[in-house]
Design a protein around this motif. Structure first.
Motif, PDB file in Angstrom:
ATOM      1  N   ASP A 185       2.755  82.963  44.312  1.00 12.89           N
ATOM      2  CA  ASP A 185       3.096  83.847  43.415  1.00 12.89           C
ATOM      3  C   ASP A 185       1.946  83.656  42.319  1.00 12.89           C
ATOM      4  O   ASP A 185       1.834  84.649  41.027  1.00 12.89           O
ATOM      5  N   THR A 186       0.960  82.652  42.460  1.00  8.60           N
ATOM      6  CA  THR A 186      -0.132  82.358  41.247  1.00  8.60           C
ATOM      7  C   THR A 186      -1.361  83.036  41.754  1.00  8.60           C
ATOM      8  O   THR A 186      -1.775  83.095  42.929  1.00  8.60           O
ATOM      9  N   GLU A 187      -1.873  83.901  40.680  1.00  6.49           N
ATOM     10  CA  GLU A 187      -3.105  84.446  40.966  1.00  6.49           C
ATOM     11  C   GLU A 187      -4.395  83.489  41.143  1.00  6.49           C
ATOM     12  O   GLU A 187      -4.583  82.625  40.068  1.00  6.49           O
ATOM     13  N   PRO A 188      -4.830  83.614  42.094  1.00  9.88           N
ATOM     14  CA  PRO A 188      -6.103  82.575  42.292  1.00  9.88           C
ATOM     15  C   PRO A 188      -7.250  82.918  41.274  1.00  9.88           C
ATOM     16  O   PRO A 188      -7.273  84.117  41.166  1.00  9.88           O
ATOM     17  N   MET A 189      -8.113  82.025  40.805  1.00  8.43           N
ATOM     18  CA  MET A 189      -8.938  82.382  39.895  1.00  8.43           C
ATOM     19  C   MET A 189     -10.380  82.798  40.466  1.00  8.43           C
ATOM     20  O   MET A 189     -11.186  83.480  39.788  1.00  8.43           O
ATOM     21  N   GLY A 190     -10.293  82.372  41.814  1.00 10.42           N
ATOM     22  CA  GLY A 190     -11.784  83.018  42.550  1.00 10.42           C
ATOM     23  C   GLY A 190     -12.905  81.859  42.274  1.00 10.42           C
ATOM     24  O   GLY A 190     -12.889  81.120  41.074  1.00 10.42           O
ATOM     25  N   PRO A 191     -13.806  81.787  43.172  1.00 11.05           N
ATOM     26  CA  PRO A 191     -15.136  80.754  42.955  1.00 11.05           C
ATOM     27  C   PRO A 191     -15.927  81.122  41.748  1.00 11.05           C
ATOM     28  O   PRO A 191     -16.230  79.934  41.122  1.00 11.05           O
ATOM     29  N   GLU A 192     -16.075  82.219  41.208  1.00 11.71           N
ATOM     30  CA  GLU A 192     -16.833  82.500  40.259  1.00 11.71           C
ATOM     31  C   GLU A 192     -16.262  81.928  38.947  1.00 11.71           C
ATOM     32  O   GLU A 192     -17.016  81.368  38.086  1.00 11.71           O
ATOM     33  N   THR A 193     -15.084  82.422  38.644  1.00 10.56           N
ATOM     34  CA  THR A 193     -14.325  81.798  37.546  1.00 10.56           C
ATOM     35  C   THR A 193     -14.282  80.275  37.284  1.00 10.56           C
ATOM     36  O   THR A 193     -14.373  79.452  36.444  1.00 10.56           O
ATOM     37  N   PHE A 194     -13.903  79.754  38.719  1.00  7.87           N
ATOM     38  CA  PHE A 194     -13.875  78.292  38.757  1.00  7.87           C
ATOM     39  C   PHE A 194     -15.115  77.588  38.599  1.00  7.87           C
ATOM     40  O   PHE A 194     -15.239  76.541  37.678  1.00  7.87           O
ATOM     41  N   ARG A 195     -16.409  78.294  38.961  1.00  3.20           N
ATOM     42  CA  ARG A 195     -17.703  77.870  38.577  1.00  3.20           C
ATOM     43  C   ARG A 195     -17.798  77.706  36.993  1.00  3.20           C
ATOM     44  O   ARG A 195     -18.465  77.005  36.364  1.00  3.20           O
ATOM     45  N   GLN A 196     -17.521  78.688  36.340  1.00  4.77           N
ATOM     46  CA  GLN A 196     -17.605  78.974  34.806  1.00  4.77           C
ATOM     47  C   GLN A 196     -16.854  77.824  34.269  1.00  4.77           C
ATOM     48  O   GLN A 196     -17.534  77.346  33.305  1.00  4.77           O
ATOM     49  N   MET A 197     -15.485  77.680  34.599  1.00  5.68           N
ATOM     50  CA  MET A 197     -14.783  76.845  33.915  1.00  5.68           C
ATOM     51  C   MET A 197     -15.393  75.263  33.996  1.00  5.68           C
ATOM     52  O   MET A 197     -15.494  74.381  33.385  1.00  5.68           O
ATOM     53  N   VAL A 198     -15.918  75.026  35.449  1.00  5.49           N
ATOM     54  CA  VAL A 198     -16.605  73.537  35.707  1.00  5.49           C
ATOM     55  C   VAL A 198     -17.617  73.568  34.919  1.00  5.49           C
ATOM     56  O   VAL A 198     -18.009  72.602  34.318  1.00  5.49           O
ATOM     57  N   ALA A 199     -18.543  74.548  34.709  1.00  3.43           N
ATOM     58  CA  ALA A 199     -19.680  74.328  34.014  1.00  3.43           C
ATOM     59  C   ALA A 199     -19.345  73.935  32.408  1.00  3.43           C
ATOM     60  O   ALA A 199     -20.186  73.154  31.803  1.00  3.43           O
ATOM     61  N   GLY A 200     -18.274  74.090  31.924  1.00  6.00           N
ATOM     62  CA  GLY A 200     -17.884  74.052  30.637  1.00  6.00           C
ATOM     63  C   GLY A 200     -16.937  72.722  30.472  1.00  6.00           C
ATOM     64  O   GLY A 200     -16.503  72.450  29.382  1.00  6.00           O
ATOM     65  N   ALA A 201     -16.903  72.210  31.496  1.00  6.55           N
ATOM     66  CA  ALA A 201     -16.117  70.889  31.585  1.00  6.55           C
ATOM     67  C   ALA A 201     -16.847  69.412  31.555  1.00  6.55           C
ATOM     68  O   ALA A 201     -17.142  69.166  32.786  1.00  6.55           O
ATOM     69  N   PRO A 202     -17.007  68.898  30.669  1.00 10.16           N
ATOM     70  CA  PRO A 202     -17.724  67.328  30.635  1.00 10.16           C
ATOM     71  C   PRO A 202     -16.692  66.310  31.632  1.00 10.16           C
ATOM     72  O   PRO A 202     -16.622  65.272  30.823  1.00 10.16           O
ATOM     73  N   VAL A 203     -16.254  66.727  32.547  1.00 12.55           N
ATOM     74  CA  VAL A 203     -15.469  65.715  33.431  1.00 12.55           C
ATOM     75  C   VAL A 203     -15.374  65.900  34.842  1.00 12.55           C
ATOM     76  O   VAL A 203     -15.847  67.034  35.240  1.00 12.55           O
ATOM     77  N   VAL A 204     -15.268  64.986  35.677  1.00 17.13           N
ATOM     78  CA  VAL A 204     -15.243  65.108  37.096  1.00 17.13           C
ATOM     79  C   VAL A 204     -14.107  66.052  37.384  1.00 17.13           C
ATOM     80  O   VAL A 204     -12.970  66.100  36.994  1.00 17.13           O
ATOM     81  N   VAL A 205     -14.416  67.140  38.384  1.00 17.17           N
ATOM     82  CA  VAL A 205     -13.460  68.315  38.567  1.00 17.17           C
ATOM     83  C   VAL A 205     -13.415  68.266  39.923  1.00 17.17           C
ATOM     84  O   VAL A 205     -14.324  68.405  40.868  1.00 17.17           O
ATOM     85  N   PHE A 206     -12.134  68.185  40.542  1.00 17.68           N
ATOM     86  CA  PHE A 206     -11.822  68.469  42.069  1.00 17.68           C
ATOM     87  C   PHE A 206     -11.234  70.017  41.985  1.00 17.68           C
ATOM     88  O   PHE A 206     -10.338  70.413  41.501  1.00 17.68           O
ATOM     89  N   GLY A 207     -11.771  70.764  42.911  1.00 20.05           N
ATOM     90  CA  GLY A 207     -11.240  72.159  43.240  1.00 20.05           C
ATOM     91  C   GLY A 207      -9.782  72.103  44.062  1.00 20.05           C
ATOM     92  O   GLY A 207      -9.852  71.220  44.904  1.00 20.05           O
TER      93      GLY A 207
END
Length: 317
Positions: free
Chosen positions: A267-289
């Protein structure tokens, strides 16, 4: 007025299990501290071209732009300047390094790199170097014995060395039993970094674990880092607000998702690869998808700037 963002290309050059580092000359900003080689990206210049040029000028090493792969991107405000560290890595280099600008250069094992020896913005780079590309998370089972049975069968086959022991179906006592049996040293789990799920009390019970993974409901209770620096701290995040909070409490890495549709949260709407990319770009921390990702998605997720993938279905059998 906000400071101008300086785009800096950073190279992580690996050779024989070690990485190349240099000591910044005393007269420069952050002088005396260690750093990874690189420099400013000139107008109209690609990051890869900047790294090839800077590393040749600084160390004499020859690297190939097409062999560089993204590692992590970090935005950091030092107060007197803002920088975007665009970090790429390569396993291929020619020649022997020398400090052509008078700096000391040497090869070091990633596990021997210490946060305090580097500028503050480098901490996520050190974490990225010491974490794998995949983060295994345990799935569902009916009892501690069943969890352990699947874990012993699945983990050696997957080859993963960072594993979150997550078992919401189990009671507190059952989870304690499962963890105790899992982390006990044996041939099947040699070299595995175990992450425990929940609050900081679990590290008191199992101090030899690698760290703690806090679900958001636990992480939001804290205003400072809740665990000692010798442990890894991970936080489950789903949006930019949660990412900012994870950074505020000193998370070493986060999981971010769901990236794609997943059976565990239909029931959770996925963010999709592009939104994920944008969030990662603004996160100064290691991210696992996280979320709906398989081993075949790893390269795409890394290309988005993340460390790699986290999940259950790709390995839990």
């Amino acid at each position: 007025m906000s400071a101008t963002m300086i785009h800096v290309a950073v190279g992580v050059i690996r050779r024989n299990g070690r990485v190349l580092i240099a000591r910044r000359p005393d007269h420069l900003h952050q002088g005396g501290l260690l750093e990874f080689p690189g420099g400013k990206v000139e107008p109209g210049e690609s990051v890869q071209a900047a790294l090839v040029r800077e590393i040749r000028e600084e160390t004499g090493l020859g690297i190939v732009g097409s062999e560089l792969r993204p590692l992590i991107g970090i935005r950091h405000d030092y107060g007197d300047k803002c920088v975007f560290l665009d970090v790429w890595e390569t396993f291929i280099s020619e020649g022997e390094p020398e400090g052509r600008e008078g700096q000391l250069v040497e090869w070091r094992e990633p596990s021997k790199l210490v946060d305090r020896d580097f500028p503050a913005a480098n901490r996520p780079i050190i974490r990225a170097l010491n974490l794998p590309r995949r983060y295994a998370i345990t799935g569902k089972a009916h009892s501690p014995a069943d969890y352990l049975k699947v874990l012993k069968k699945s983990l050696p086959v997957s080859g993963d060395r960072l594993c979150l022991l997550r078992a919401p179906e189990l009671s507190h006592e059952q989870y304690q039993q499962f963890v105790a049996e899992s982390v006990r040293p044996d041939d099947w789990n040699r070299g595995v970094q175990w992450m425990l799920h929940g609050d900081e009390s679990w590290l008191q019970a199992f101090p030899d674990s690698a760290g703690l993974h806090m679900p958001w409901r636990e992480a939001q209770k804290h205003r400072a880092r809740p665990v000692d620096d010798r442990y890894l701290l991970a936080v489950s995040c789903h949006n930019e607000q949660e990412i900012r909070h994870a950074i505020r409490i000193g998370a070493d890495f986060i999981t971010l998702g769901p990236v794609k549709s997943t059976d565990s949260h239909p029931d959770t709407e996925p963010m999709g690869p592009e939104t994920f990319r944008q969030m990662v770009a603004g996160a100064p921390v290691v991210v696992f998808g996280l979320g709906g990702l398989g081993a075949e998605d790893q390269n795409e997720i890394v290309a988005c700037g993340a460390q790699g993938i986290a999940g259950i279905s790709y390995w839990w059998r």
